[in-house]
Scaffold this active site. Structure first.
Site, PDB file in Angstrom:
ATOM      1  N   TYR A  35      27.662  82.583  41.807  1.00 29.51           N
ATOM      2  CA  TYR A  35      28.254  81.531  42.612  1.00 29.51           C
ATOM      3  C   TYR A  35      27.219  80.498  42.994  1.00 29.51           C
ATOM      4  CZ  TYR A  35      32.526  84.168  42.691  1.00 29.51           C
ATOM      5  OH  TYR A  35      33.659  84.798  42.295  1.00 29.51           O
ATOM      6  N   TYR A  79      43.010  78.999  49.937  1.00 31.54           N
ATOM      7  CA  TYR A  79      42.762  79.522  48.597  1.00 31.54           C
ATOM      8  C   TYR A  79      41.821  80.723  48.698  1.00 31.54           C
ATOM      9  CZ  TYR A  79      41.154  79.984  43.823  1.00 31.54           C
ATOM     10  OH  TYR A  79      40.831  80.503  42.608  1.00 31.54           O
ATOM     11  N   MET A  81      39.255  82.761  47.335  1.00 26.74           N
ATOM     12  CA  MET A  81      38.280  82.586  46.251  1.00 26.74           C
ATOM     13  C   MET A  81      37.830  83.928  45.693  1.00 26.74           C
ATOM     14  SD  MET A  81      35.869  79.496  47.556  1.00 26.74           S
ATOM     15  CE  MET A  81      35.359  80.242  49.085  1.00 26.74           C
ATOM     16  N   HIS A 118      44.009  83.058  42.099  1.00 23.42           N
ATOM     17  CA  HIS A 118      44.082  83.254  40.653  1.00 23.42           C
ATOM     18  C   HIS A 118      43.802  84.697  40.291  1.00 23.42           C
ATOM     19  CE1 HIS A 118      43.387  78.820  40.584  1.00 23.42           C
ATOM     20  NE2 HIS A 118      44.216  78.907  39.541  1.00 23.42           N
ATOM     21  N   ASN A 123      44.457  91.491  34.223  1.00 25.20           N
ATOM     22  CA  ASN A 123      44.276  92.354  35.387  1.00 25.20           C
ATOM     23  C   ASN A 123      45.623  92.678  36.045  1.00 25.20           C
ATOM     24  OD1 ASN A 123      43.246  93.749  37.512  1.00 25.20           O
ATOM     25  ND2 ASN A 123      41.726  92.198  38.084  1.00 25.20           N
ATOM     26  N   GLU A 124      46.368  93.542  35.371  1.00 27.81           N
ATOM     27  CA  GLU A 124      47.687  93.932  35.878  1.00 27.81           C
ATOM     28  C   GLU A 124      47.592  94.559  37.270  1.00 27.81           C
ATOM     29  OE1 GLU A 124      50.855  93.898  35.263  1.00 27.81           O
ATOM     30  OE2 GLU A 124      50.823  92.780  33.376  1.00 27.81           O
ATOM     31  N   ALA A 126      45.512  94.135  39.696  1.00 33.10           N
ATOM     32  CA  ALA A 126      45.326  93.174  40.784  1.00 33.10           C
ATOM     33  C   ALA A 126      46.643  92.466  41.072  1.00 33.10           C
ATOM     34  CB  ALA A 126      44.256  92.173  40.403  1.00 33.10           C
ATOM     35  N   PHE A 129      48.842  94.620  43.033  1.00 35.69           N
ATOM     36  CA  PHE A 129      48.303  94.730  44.399  1.00 35.69           C
ATOM     37  C   PHE A 129      48.761  93.556  45.254  1.00 35.69           C
ATOM     38  CE2 PHE A 129      44.840  93.342  47.236  1.00 35.69           C
ATOM     39  CZ  PHE A 129      44.816  94.405  48.108  1.00 35.69           C
ATOM     40  N   TYR A 130      48.599  92.346  44.715  1.00 40.11           N
ATOM     41  CA  TYR A 130      48.969  91.170  45.507  1.00 40.11           C
ATOM     42  C   TYR A 130      50.476  91.085  45.712  1.00 40.11           C
ATOM     43  CZ  TYR A 130      44.152  89.653  45.357  1.00 40.11           C
ATOM     44  OH  TYR A 130      42.807  89.593  45.536  1.00 40.11           O
TER      45      TYR A 130
END
Lengths: 165, 858
Positions: A35, A79, A81, A118, A123-124, A126, A129-130
């Site tokens: 980052y 957002y 990140m 995003h 990444n199924e 994740a 999860f969301y």
């Protein structure tokens, strides 16, 4: 003998210039991206204090969650990140607790219209999860990731004030 | 001087009284003006001149003030005011002896002056002149018997003078005369507790107990904890059946205090210092009972570990470690390492920790098993365990530290959870022990980066940089926490009396060969201890006024042993070693001063460049910048010897060293290093009797000590080189003592080789023997051959001794220096101590690359 997780202490701390080193260390092992300095400056801004946290498990920092505020055409979005928990500490509900904390803060923040993020299309886990936390798939961002494959990303969105009513 | 000259006209006499009260109320400027008014009329009035001088001296104009006081004294030598003023000035300069003399003079002319008497008493306490103190306190009490304070002060004076019985009598009188004391009066309570304490010291336990009981029932003594503790001790001494209940009550009161358990066990006829098999079992049973009754108390569990053995120990340690590792107690290893004196316990602890590690180790790729933090703390614990360096015999030959294993454990831990600072501080410690000082410093910095507001990590990081010789970097780290308006971080830390900084900085400079700077730091430690001694002065008055008697007496005995503090001992020894070095080789002084001149020139050049740069870049705030510069220079200018060059070249260096060492003779009498340095200084000051005393004392502590060996030979050589024997009684005494220290009939060469034969596997001995044979004129290749034996597989060589051997080889201009250095490099593979500058920077580059690799890896 294993201690039941119920006994474990989970807590959160706001980011300061002094614990930024811990955030850097976590990011370096959690994410395949280095980052920018801008990223680390922005997560210290006072307006995101409630949305950028270190996650502690038994008083050891084991994860982070970092968001930024975006204002576009009169709409304020939060957002998400980065969010990550060190591998040994996963499946202990830390991610859920962190996400709920952020969503709750977003809710109490009248100005925030939506929370979005995003997820790489591979990444199924994740995504699921969301979705469990009230996010909905609203679009696909092609070629979102420049350096990692697959390049595409799903866009997931959560509208805080809508869920309540 | 005739008193007639002292008498002032009535107007001036009034003014003088005003002057005195102005001084009392600290209105010093007005005081000076009033004095001037008097002096206009009576310019040669001694007392006024003195008072004016005192006002000036205490308002910042010291020199001028002192001049005036001295002038005033000359006009009136029989005035108590003049002498009192003079005493005050001397006291301000911490010249307590002279001040007391002046007060004594003042009292000759005004025997019953309360102020002067009180000040004298304070000075007598400060100087520990206790018989004089008793007399002064007696006078004060006689003059003002109505003041409670005067009674107490006399009792304390008797106590300090070693006369407890008189102290007791004074207190009895005092208590008898008291009337109408309100309940819960703290001052009265303290006085009574003091009385009880005296009775305890006198061994009058029954009397003490009844005084305690009566006064705690009547609510005159209010300190509950103190009452309970005194009671328990008295009952124990009286072998009263109620004693164990008293201790039990204390344990309930605070269940983590070692002494309470000790007291309780003693009532059950278990003497912890002298355990039989039977009483050991009994102790364990009792502690087990406490463990189950007080589930939150750690102390009974920890104590049981000291007394248990075999299987019982294995069980207990397993429980103890499990609880500590689950809770994540960082100091767990420091807590249990006291048990490492027994090889059996060492093994049991290792087994227990390995078991816990096993149970919590995650299976390949899965993290569901075990508690991750317990796993992490167990890795930490074992890393400390495997890198533990045993210092004392039972373990010393039995195990050697396994640094590689410890580092591997820590790498596993860091890969598991890279955010725990302890992992990096431990890594730093292991690397340090393995001799990689540079790697240790950078590991410590990694820890620091994780938490910038943790001063512990910051200090450790700075300290490790000092250890690695990176002084400038270290100062920068220290500066993150020091006051921003200080001249530099070092100055602030000195002001804050940080002996850690002063010692470590001194050691770093010493290793870098900058003896002047090292000496400066060590002498600053001495200054800190002077200040601590001075600090007690005000308490002689304050504590008596406030009736804080018990704590005050503890303070005095603490002050009496102040210089036994390790920081003082280290600083005094190191500073003395430097004074000795400079005495033996005065060329070090010129070397130091030319190096300072060089670095000054560098600094100036740098400053010029900086100024030029700032002018070019920044025209906005030139005024502020230059103002800041001025203040820095002004504060630095206060010290006319900032680099310690003058100090290093002081003509009385050895005398200063002797003064530094003097307190150690009684306060560090079991420290052999102290006696060796005392010898070094004494023999160079030609104080032969003191030198002999030091050698004898050192020999009684450890007759085979390597450093002592070199001193014994040195002394014999010096004595035989006397152009003529010192006159009696010293001369014959020296000769006679010498024969008790080392055998007369054997030549020094033989003596040396016999010593080497006795301990040929000990590197320190080999080094000492090699030094001696060189000093006796042995050829260099013989010295070489001797020290190269330390590289044998069965020789016990440590990094410190190895680097000293390398220094010796360099000093004797051996042709095998490089050979020995390379051998050390492979002998201590992790160490950076034996690297050349270029090898070191190569290593640093490598570790940077590795760190970056780690950073990139997901």
């Amino acid at each position: 003998m294993t201690t039941p997780n119920a006994k474990a202490r989970v807590s959160f701390a706001s980011l300061t210039p002094n614990n930024l080193g811990t955030v850097r260390k976590l990011n370096s092992v959690l994410f395949p991206i280095k980052y920018s300095e801008k990223f680390y400056q922005d997560i210290l801004l006072p307006e995101v204090e409630d949305f950028c946290k270190l996650v502690y498990y038994n008083d050891i920092p084991v994860g982070t969650v970092c968001c930024r505020l975006e204002i576009k055409e009169g709409r304020t979005s939060l957002y998400l990140m980065t969010m990550g928990i060190l591998a040994p500490y996963r499946s202990k509900g830390l991610g859920s607790q962190s996400l709920e904390l952020i969503l709750k803060s977003a809710e109490s923040h009248a100005k925030i219209d939506r929370v979005y993020l995003h997820v790489q299309v591979s990444n199924e886990g994740a995504k699921r999860f969301y979705e469990q936390h009230g996010f909905k798939l609203v679009g696909l961002h092609e070629n979102y990731y420049k350096k990692i494959v697959p390049h595409d990303a799903w866009i997931l969105e959560h509208v805080p004030h809508a869920t309540g009513s | 001087m005739a008193p007639s000259k002292r008498a002032l006209p009535s107007k001036e006499a009034t003014l003088f009284r005003e002057l005195l009260s102005l001084y009392e109320t600290r209105q010093l400027k007005k005081g000076v003006k009033t004095a001037d008014q008097i002096l206009k009329k009576v310019p040669e009035h001694g007392e006024t001149l003195c008072m004016k001088g005192l006002c000036l001296a205490q308002s910042g104009k010291r020199e001028e003030g002192i001049e005036l006081v001295k002038k005033g004294m000359r006009f009136d030598l029989t005035s108590h005011i003049c002498w009192h003023v003079f005493g005050l000035i001397q006291k301000d300069e911490k010249n307590y002896e002279e001040a007391l003399k002046s007060y004594t003079q003042a009292l000759r002319f005004d025997k019953e002056n309360i102020n002067i008497l009180r000040d004298s008493a304070q000075l007598q306490t400060q100087l520990r002149i206790y018989d004089g103190l008793v007399e002064t306190r007696h006078t004060l009490l006689r003059l003002r018997p109505s003041l409670r304070q005067h009674w107490i002060a006399l009792a304390v004076a008797h106590h300090l003078n070693g006369n407890l019985t008189s102290a007791k009598k004074v207190l009895e009188h005092y208590e008898y005369s008291l009337k109408n004391i309100p309940d819960y009066d703290v001052e009265h309570s303290e006085t009574l507790l003091y009385h009880v304490r005296i009775l305890e010291d006198l061994g009058e336990y029954a009397a003490g107990l009844s005084l305690l009981d009566v006064n705690s029932k009547s609510r005159a003594i209010v300190d509950r904890t103190a009452i309970m503790e005194f009671r328990a001790r008295f009952l124990s001494k009286l072998r009263d059946a109620d004693a164990s209940n008293a201790w039990r009550a204390l344990i309930d009161h605070n269940s983590d205090r070692y002494e309470y358990y000790r007291g309780y066990l003693a009532t059950k006829d278990v003497d912890l210092d002298n355990l039989s098999n039977e009483s050991r079992c009994q102790a364990l049973a009792i502690l087990q009972e406490f463990t189950s009754q007080l589930p939150k108390a750690v102390t009974p569990r920890r104590m049981a570990l000291s007394f248990a053995s075999d299987e019982q120990f294995s069980d207990l340690i397993q429980q103890y470690l499990r609880s500590g590792l689950t809770k994540g107690i960082p100091s767990l290893f420091a807590d249990v390492k006291g048990l490492y004196t027994e090889p059996q316990k060492y093994k049991a602890i290792q087994a227990a920790a390995e078991t816990i590690l096993q149970e919590n180790t995650p299976l390949e790729g899965q993290y569901s098993r075990g508690e991750p933090t317990t796993y992490l703390w167990t890795l930490c614990f074992l890393a400390q365990h495997y890198s533990y360096v045993p210092r004392a015999p039972p373990l010393q030959p039995f195990l050697s530290p396994d640094f590689e294993r410890a580092l591997a454990l820590l790498s596993t831990a860091i890969a598991h959870t890279p955010t725990l600072p302890e992992l990096y501080t431990l890594r730093a410690r292991v690397l340090k022990r393995a001799g990689d000082l540079v790697g240790a410093a950078s590991a410590m910095n990694e820890a620091r980066l994780l938490d910038g507001q943790d001063r512990f990590l910051n200090t450790k990081c700075a300290k490790y940089h000092l250890r690695a010789g990176m002084v400038d970097e270290a100062i920068q780290f220290f500066g993150m926490f020091t006051k921003k308006d200080a001249a530099n971080p070092g100055a602030d830390l000195e002001e804050m009396q940080s002996t850690l900084y002063l010692i470590e900085a001194g050691d770093a400079e010493y290793r870098l060969g900058k003896l002047h700077l090292a000496l400066k730091r060590y002498m600053a430690v001495d200054k800190v201890f002077h200040e601590m001694e001075d600090d007690q002065y005000d308490f002689h008055g304050y504590s008596l006024r406030k009736f804080n008697l018990n704590i005050y007496l503890n303070l005095l005995s603490w002050e009496d042993r102040l210089r036994s503090h390790p920081a003082y001992v280290t600083a005094a020894l190191q500073a003395s070693r430097i004074f000795v070095k400079v005495h033996d080789d005065p060329s070090l002084i010129t070397a130091a001063s030319s190096s300072v001149r060089l670095s000054d020139a560098e600094k100036k050049a740098r400053k010029k460049a900086k100024k030029a740069a700032s002018k070019a870049h920044d025209d906005k705030k030139p005024a502020a910048a230059s103002a800041a510069d001025d203040t820095v220079e002004a504060t630095a200018g206060k010290d006319d010897d900032p680099d310690g060059v003058k100090l290093l070249g002081a003509a009385d260096g050895l005398d200063r060293a002797a003064k530094l060492l003097q307190p150690l003779e009684s306060l560090a009498s079991d420290n052999i290093d102290a006696w060796l340095v005392i010898y070094d200084v004494a023999v160079r000051r030609k104080k032969y009797l003191q030198a002999i005393k030091a050698l004898k004392h050192a020999k009684s502590l450890d007759g085979e000590h390597a450093e002592l060996h070199t001193r014994l030979v040195d002394f014999k050589k010096r004595v035989s080189a006397f152009p003529q024997a010192p006159p009696p009684p010293i001369g014959p005494l020296v000769v006679a003592s010498l024969s008790t220290l080392l055998p007369e009939e054997v030549s020094l060469e033989t003596y040396n080789s016999l010593y080497l034969q006795r301990h040929s596997k000990c590197a320190a001995v080999v080094l000492a023997a090699a030094r001696v044979s060189h000093s006796l004129g042995a050829p260099v290749d013989e010295v070489d051959a001797t020290v190269f034996t330390t590289l044998a597989d069965d020789a016990q060589l440590d990094i410190l001794t190895a680097s000293k051997i390398l220094d010796l080889l360099k000093a004797v201009k051996s042709s095998r220096v490089e050979e020995y250095r390379l051998a050390c490099l492979s002998h201590f593979p992790l160490s950076t101590v034996f690297m050349t500058q270029s090898e070191m920077s190569e290593r640093q580059k490598q570790s940077h690359v590795e760190a970056e690799k780690l950073e990139v890896a997901p």
